[in-house]
Structure formats: C-alpha cells, structure tokens
Write a protein that holds these residues in place. Sequence first.
Motif, PDB file in Angstrom:
ATOM      1  N   ARG A  71      31.277 -26.810  10.207  1.00 21.10           N
ATOM      2  CA  ARG A  71      32.210 -25.741   9.865  1.00 21.10           C
ATOM      3  C   ARG A  71      32.132 -24.602  10.877  1.00 21.10           C
ATOM      4  O   ARG A  71      31.067 -24.300  11.419  1.00 21.10           O
ATOM      5  CB  ARG A  71      31.912 -25.211   8.458  1.00 21.10           C
ATOM      6  CG  ARG A  71      32.195 -26.216   7.348  1.00 21.10           C
ATOM      7  CD  ARG A  71      31.851 -25.622   5.980  1.00 21.10           C
ATOM      8  NE  ARG A  71      30.414 -25.456   5.820  1.00 21.10           N
ATOM      9  CZ  ARG A  71      29.678 -26.128   4.950  1.00 21.10           C
ATOM     10  NH1 ARG A  71      30.246 -27.010   4.152  1.00 21.10           N
ATOM     11  NH2 ARG A  71      28.378 -25.898   4.860  1.00 21.10           N
ATOM     12  N   TYR A  72      33.267 -23.956  11.100  1.00 18.01           N
ATOM     13  CA  TYR A  72      33.346 -22.789  11.972  1.00 18.01           C
ATOM     14  C   TYR A  72      33.197 -21.530  11.117  1.00 18.01           C
ATOM     15  O   TYR A  72      33.592 -21.501   9.954  1.00 18.01           O
ATOM     16  CB  TYR A  72      34.688 -22.755  12.703  1.00 18.01           C
ATOM     17  CG  TYR A  72      34.976 -23.979  13.535  1.00 18.01           C
ATOM     18  CD1 TYR A  72      34.594 -24.039  14.880  1.00 18.01           C
ATOM     19  CD2 TYR A  72      35.621 -25.083  12.981  1.00 18.01           C
ATOM     20  CE1 TYR A  72      34.867 -25.164  15.649  1.00 18.01           C
ATOM     21  CE2 TYR A  72      35.889 -26.208  13.740  1.00 18.01           C
ATOM     22  CZ  TYR A  72      35.505 -26.255  15.072  1.00 18.01           C
ATOM     23  OH  TYR A  72      35.773 -27.371  15.825  1.00 18.01           O
ATOM     24  N   TRP A  73      32.666 -20.451  11.727  1.00 16.41           N
ATOM     25  CA  TRP A  73      32.381 -19.237  10.967  1.00 16.41           C
ATOM     26  C   TRP A  73      32.950 -18.002  11.649  1.00 16.41           C
ATOM     27  O   TRP A  73      32.745 -17.788  12.849  1.00 16.41           O
ATOM     28  CB  TRP A  73      30.877 -19.061  10.794  1.00 16.41           C
ATOM     29  CG  TRP A  73      30.296 -19.999   9.787  1.00 16.41           C
ATOM     30  CD1 TRP A  73      30.075 -21.334   9.937  1.00 16.41           C
ATOM     31  CD2 TRP A  73      29.876 -19.684   8.460  1.00 16.41           C
ATOM     32  NE1 TRP A  73      29.543 -21.866   8.788  1.00 16.41           N
ATOM     33  CE2 TRP A  73      29.410 -20.866   7.868  1.00 16.41           C
ATOM     34  CE3 TRP A  73      29.834 -18.497   7.724  1.00 16.41           C
ATOM     35  CZ2 TRP A  73      28.921 -20.914   6.562  1.00 16.41           C
ATOM     36  CZ3 TRP A  73      29.336 -18.538   6.431  1.00 16.41           C
ATOM     37  CH2 TRP A  73      28.894 -19.736   5.853  1.00 16.41           C
ATOM     38  N   ILE A  74      33.637 -17.182  10.861  1.00 16.27           N
ATOM     39  CA  ILE A  74      34.091 -15.883  11.334  1.00 16.27           C
ATOM     40  C   ILE A  74      32.935 -14.897  11.250  1.00 16.27           C
ATOM     41  O   ILE A  74      32.165 -14.912  10.284  1.00 16.27           O
ATOM     42  CB  ILE A  74      35.281 -15.377  10.484  1.00 16.27           C
ATOM     43  CG1 ILE A  74      36.503 -16.294  10.677  1.00 16.27           C
ATOM     44  CG2 ILE A  74      35.644 -13.947  10.844  1.00 16.27           C
ATOM     45  CD1 ILE A  74      37.692 -15.913   9.803  1.00 16.27           C
ATOM     46  N   ASP A  75      32.795 -14.057  12.254  1.00 15.47           N
ATOM     47  CA  ASP A  75      31.769 -13.017  12.258  1.00 15.47           C
ATOM     48  C   ASP A  75      32.049 -12.046  11.111  1.00 15.47           C
ATOM     49  O   ASP A  75      33.104 -11.416  11.072  1.00 15.47           O
ATOM     50  CB  ASP A  75      31.808 -12.286  13.603  1.00 15.47           C
ATOM     51  CG  ASP A  75      30.732 -11.222  13.742  1.00 15.47           C
ATOM     52  OD1 ASP A  75      30.149 -10.812  12.731  1.00 15.47           O
ATOM     53  OD2 ASP A  75      30.484 -10.794  14.883  1.00 15.47           O
ATOM     54  N   PRO A  76      31.112 -11.887  10.156  1.00 16.02           N
ATOM     55  CA  PRO A  76      31.354 -10.977   9.026  1.00 16.02           C
ATOM     56  C   PRO A  76      31.600  -9.533   9.430  1.00 16.02           C
ATOM     57  O   PRO A  76      32.214  -8.771   8.675  1.00 16.02           O
ATOM     58  CB  PRO A  76      30.073 -11.104   8.195  1.00 16.02           C
ATOM     59  CG  PRO A  76      29.490 -12.415   8.583  1.00 16.02           C
ATOM     60  CD  PRO A  76      29.825 -12.582  10.040  1.00 16.02           C
ATOM     61  N   ALA A  77      31.132  -9.145  10.615  1.00 11.64           N
ATOM     62  CA  ALA A  77      31.297  -7.761  11.059  1.00 11.64           C
ATOM     63  C   ALA A  77      32.621  -7.527  11.778  1.00 11.64           C
ATOM     64  O   ALA A  77      32.952  -6.379  12.093  1.00 11.64           O
ATOM     65  CB  ALA A  77      30.142  -7.367  11.982  1.00 11.64           C
ATOM     66  N   GLY A 123      23.543  -7.146  15.715  1.00  7.46           N
ATOM     67  CA  GLY A 123      22.217  -7.730  15.569  1.00  7.46           C
ATOM     68  C   GLY A 123      21.168  -6.748  15.101  1.00  7.46           C
ATOM     69  O   GLY A 123      20.035  -7.140  14.800  1.00  7.46           O
ATOM     70  N   LYS A 124      21.504  -5.476  15.045  1.00  7.26           N
ATOM     71  CA  LYS A 124      20.569  -4.432  14.615  1.00  7.26           C
ATOM     72  C   LYS A 124      20.869  -3.971  13.196  1.00  7.26           C
ATOM     73  O   LYS A 124      19.961  -3.752  12.400  1.00  7.26           O
ATOM     74  CB  LYS A 124      20.620  -3.254  15.579  1.00  7.26           C
ATOM     75  CG  LYS A 124      20.226  -3.599  17.012  1.00  7.26           C
ATOM     76  CD  LYS A 124      20.351  -2.389  17.928  1.00  7.26           C
ATOM     77  CE  LYS A 124      19.992  -2.734  19.366  1.00  7.26           C
ATOM     78  NZ  LYS A 124      20.146  -1.568  20.276  1.00  7.26           N
ATOM     79  N   THR A 125      22.141  -3.779  12.886  1.00  9.47           N
ATOM     80  CA  THR A 125      22.532  -3.409  11.526  1.00  9.47           C
ATOM     81  C   THR A 125      22.148  -4.539  10.587  1.00  9.47           C
ATOM     82  O   THR A 125      22.413  -5.716  10.878  1.00  9.47           O
ATOM     83  CB  THR A 125      24.047  -3.166  11.439  1.00  9.47           C
ATOM     84  OG1 THR A 125      24.424  -2.192  12.412  1.00  9.47           O
ATOM     85  CG2 THR A 125      24.446  -2.697  10.056  1.00  9.47           C
ATOM     86  N   THR A 129      23.738  -4.652   4.935  1.00 10.19           N
ATOM     87  CA  THR A 129      24.617  -3.510   5.158  1.00 10.19           C
ATOM     88  C   THR A 129      25.996  -3.968   5.605  1.00 10.19           C
ATOM     89  O   THR A 129      27.021  -3.435   5.160  1.00 10.19           O
ATOM     90  CB  THR A 129      24.016  -2.567   6.215  1.00 10.19           C
ATOM     91  OG1 THR A 129      22.765  -2.062   5.732  1.00 10.19           O
ATOM     92  CG2 THR A 129      24.941  -1.405   6.503  1.00 10.19           C
ATOM     93  N   VAL A 130      26.044  -4.963   6.469  1.00  8.26           N
ATOM     94  CA  VAL A 130      27.325  -5.519   6.915  1.00  8.26           C
ATOM     95  C   VAL A 130      28.111  -6.044   5.727  1.00  8.26           C
ATOM     96  O   VAL A 130      29.311  -5.777   5.578  1.00  8.26           O
ATOM     97  CB  VAL A 130      27.106  -6.640   7.953  1.00  8.26           C
ATOM     98  CG1 VAL A 130      28.426  -7.344   8.276  1.00  8.26           C
ATOM     99  CG2 VAL A 130      26.492  -6.079   9.233  1.00  8.26           C
ATOM    100  N   MET A 131      27.435  -6.780   4.843  1.00  7.37           N
ATOM    101  CA  MET A 131      28.134  -7.356   3.696  1.00  7.37           C
ATOM    102  C   MET A 131      28.502  -6.286   2.673  1.00  7.37           C
ATOM    103  O   MET A 131      29.545  -6.377   2.025  1.00  7.37           O
ATOM    104  CB  MET A 131      27.282  -8.446   3.052  1.00  7.37           C
ATOM    105  CG  MET A 131      27.058  -9.668   3.940  1.00  7.37           C
ATOM    106  SD  MET A 131      28.558 -10.258   4.798  1.00  7.37           S
ATOM    107  CE  MET A 131      29.705 -10.479   3.451  1.00  7.37           C
ATOM    108  N   ILE A 167      21.117 -13.962   4.660  1.00  7.31           N
ATOM    109  CA  ILE A 167      22.553 -14.185   4.852  1.00  7.31           C
ATOM    110  C   ILE A 167      23.389 -12.987   4.396  1.00  7.31           C
ATOM    111  O   ILE A 167      24.614 -13.057   4.361  1.00  7.31           O
ATOM    112  CB  ILE A 167      23.019 -15.451   4.093  1.00  7.31           C
ATOM    113  CG1 ILE A 167      22.669 -15.352   2.600  1.00  7.31           C
ATOM    114  CG2 ILE A 167      22.409 -16.702   4.706  1.00  7.31           C
ATOM    115  CD1 ILE A 167      23.175 -16.510   1.765  1.00  7.31           C
ATOM    116  N   GLY A 168      22.710 -11.901   4.049  1.00  3.24           N
ATOM    117  CA  GLY A 168      23.424 -10.694   3.663  1.00  3.24           C
ATOM    118  C   GLY A 168      23.777 -10.593   2.194  1.00  3.24           C
ATOM    119  O   GLY A 168      24.435  -9.635   1.786  1.00  3.24           O
ATOM    120  N   GLN A 169      23.350 -11.547   1.387  1.00  5.11           N
ATOM    121  CA  GLN A 169      23.654 -11.516  -0.044  1.00  5.11           C
ATOM    122  C   GLN A 169      22.514 -10.824  -0.793  1.00  5.11           C
ATOM    123  O   GLN A 169      21.644 -11.462  -1.366  1.00  5.11           O
ATOM    124  CB  GLN A 169      23.889 -12.924  -0.580  1.00  5.11           C
ATOM    125  CG  GLN A 169      25.181 -13.541  -0.089  1.00  5.11           C
ATOM    126  CD  GLN A 169      25.502 -14.868  -0.777  1.00  5.11           C
ATOM    127  OE1 GLN A 169      24.645 -15.506  -1.376  1.00  5.11           O
ATOM    128  NE2 GLN A 169      26.747 -15.290  -0.682  1.00  5.11           N
TER     129      GLN A 169
END
Length: 326
Positions: A71-77, A123-125, A129-131, A167-169
């Motif tokens: 599967r391909y993934w979109i950057d969540p940020a 890569g630092k945040t 927090t991104v999610m 994974i940001g969850q």
Amino acid sequence: LSELHEKQIWAIARIVVMSDSSEINVHPEWYITRKSYKAVPAACSTKRYLVKPPPDGKKPNIVFWQDKAGRYWIDPANKEGRNHIFEFSKKMIDLGFDELQYDYIRFPSDGDIQNAIYPAWDGKTSKCTVMRDYFRFLASNLKAHKPDIILSADLFGYASIGLDTGIGQCVESLENNFDYVSFMVYPSHYYSGFLMPQDPYRNLPPLNYTVAQSRAHPDDIVGRSMLFARDFFDGKISTSTYPFSYITAPVSTSTPPIEPVFVPRSKIRLRPWLEDFFHEADAAAGRPAGAEKARLEIDAAEKTADGGWLLWNAGNVYSEDALKKE
C-alpha cells in the motif's frame, strides 16, 4: 442510502485515510517515498481503477514507499493531503451518510519504516502532535460544514491502554474531536501480551497476560481496555503512558479521606471493534473461538463501553450464534 434510511439503518461511510493510492499519479508530492526500489506485493490489484491517471499520460519518476502489503501512504503532515480527505468527506456528508468513520488515520506501521522519506513531516514534531492537529482540522471543518454530522475513528487496541505504538495514535491527541472512537481490541492482536494495573474504583486485580493468555481471555481484553480508556477520558488516570497511576483519595487515619476531583479530558464515547474471525490455533488450544469468543467480547463491551460495539470479519461472514435475536 435512501433504501438504507427507509429501513432505519444507520449509514456509516468508512474512509481509509493515509493508505490511499488514488492520487499517486496526480499529486506524488503528497506521498511517502524511498531512495531505491524494493519489491513488495501488488497493492489491491482489483482496485487499480481507483488510481487517477496522470494528467500528461506519464507516470511520475518517483520511488514511492510501500508497506508490507504494497500500500502507498500519504504523509500525515502534508496539508494538501489533509484537505483532500476533507473535501472527500464533505462529499460523503452531502450524499447523506449519517456518520463518517476514519480508518488508517495514522502513520504507517508495517514495512521498512526506517527507509521512509516524508515530504512534509520534519521528523522532530511528535507523531502524536501531528495526528492531534489532523484530528482538529477534520473535526473543526467538518462540524462547520454540518454541525450534526457524527465523526468516529478507528485506533489500535494497544492505544486504549496507553501504549504508544509509534504511529501517532495517542489517546491524549483525540481530545473532543470525534463523537466515537473504535479501538480494535482484537485479543489475537496483543502481540506483546496484556498488562493492566489494579483498578481501585472497581476492585479489579492487576493483569499480566502473555500472548496466549490474552487470547484465552477475550472478555478481559475488551472489558479492561474499555474501562482504562474511559477512566483516562474521565480524568481518573494521571497519564496514559506507562508507568501510569490512578488518581485516588489520600489515605488518612485521623481525618476523613478527601475525594479526588477529576477533570474530564474527553467526551468521546467508546464503541470498540470486536474480533469475529476464526483462529484454528485458538480452537486447537481450547481457547474461546468462533461464536463463543464473539459472545464473550460482546458481553464485555456491553458492560463497559458506552457507545455500542462493532464486529469485524474481513470476509464479511459473521457468527450468527453469537448474536441475540431481537
């Protein structure tokens, strides 16, 4: 949708968020890439028609990162990628769906993640927090579009008991951005076992289950996961990550105990995904399987979750004997 509503069926649009290959030819800049090609299984070959063709007839000369399933993934940020999901969600609302349910709303977890190159994430945040920002963006804009639309999200089961799976969850990130959250509390998916502290409010003992024990006690997995998540949302747990502690009244022999003041963190209702797929290994080992397992999970969810429950079977074949007739 009209037929569903005539039959008084609640219509939920399940929207797969980051794992979305539809825009790889049109907006390759949204996607996670890698330096060199690596062979992976063909991703959803029966759904290739969903991938938009390149506008100039030429596919982008980019090596996209793919997970183990291809599967391909979109950057969540990526903000444009977020807006893509927002615009698609508005269309689902306008079609007449009662609820939007977001799945794969996270960073990727399977594959050689160390080789993933993110076009937007620094890569630092922190991923949480991104999610959190993603959740806020969707909730605020979709509620502005239709205030009474119901929003829900699917999260890994480990997130319900405070484990950050990378994974940001994170439950802290949910805030009040969804009406329901569906933790996937599948007993067979607790690959590191199940650790739970003593519950002082309900006088429940601590649990330290191995992987096999987790699969042997599906009711404990579902029930204690939901109780922990609810206690965190209600402010009865000091932190969601290990080591965590319940907020309890101080013990004193000279003065009456002072009841702790709880500050609720979220009004989200719990509606867990329950495992209704068969495992030969469970049956062979004498562990609950099939309808017995599903019924144990349902009973536990009905005792502990405040928003109902959902059954999952990838083949869409469910255990009828586990269900009570109306």
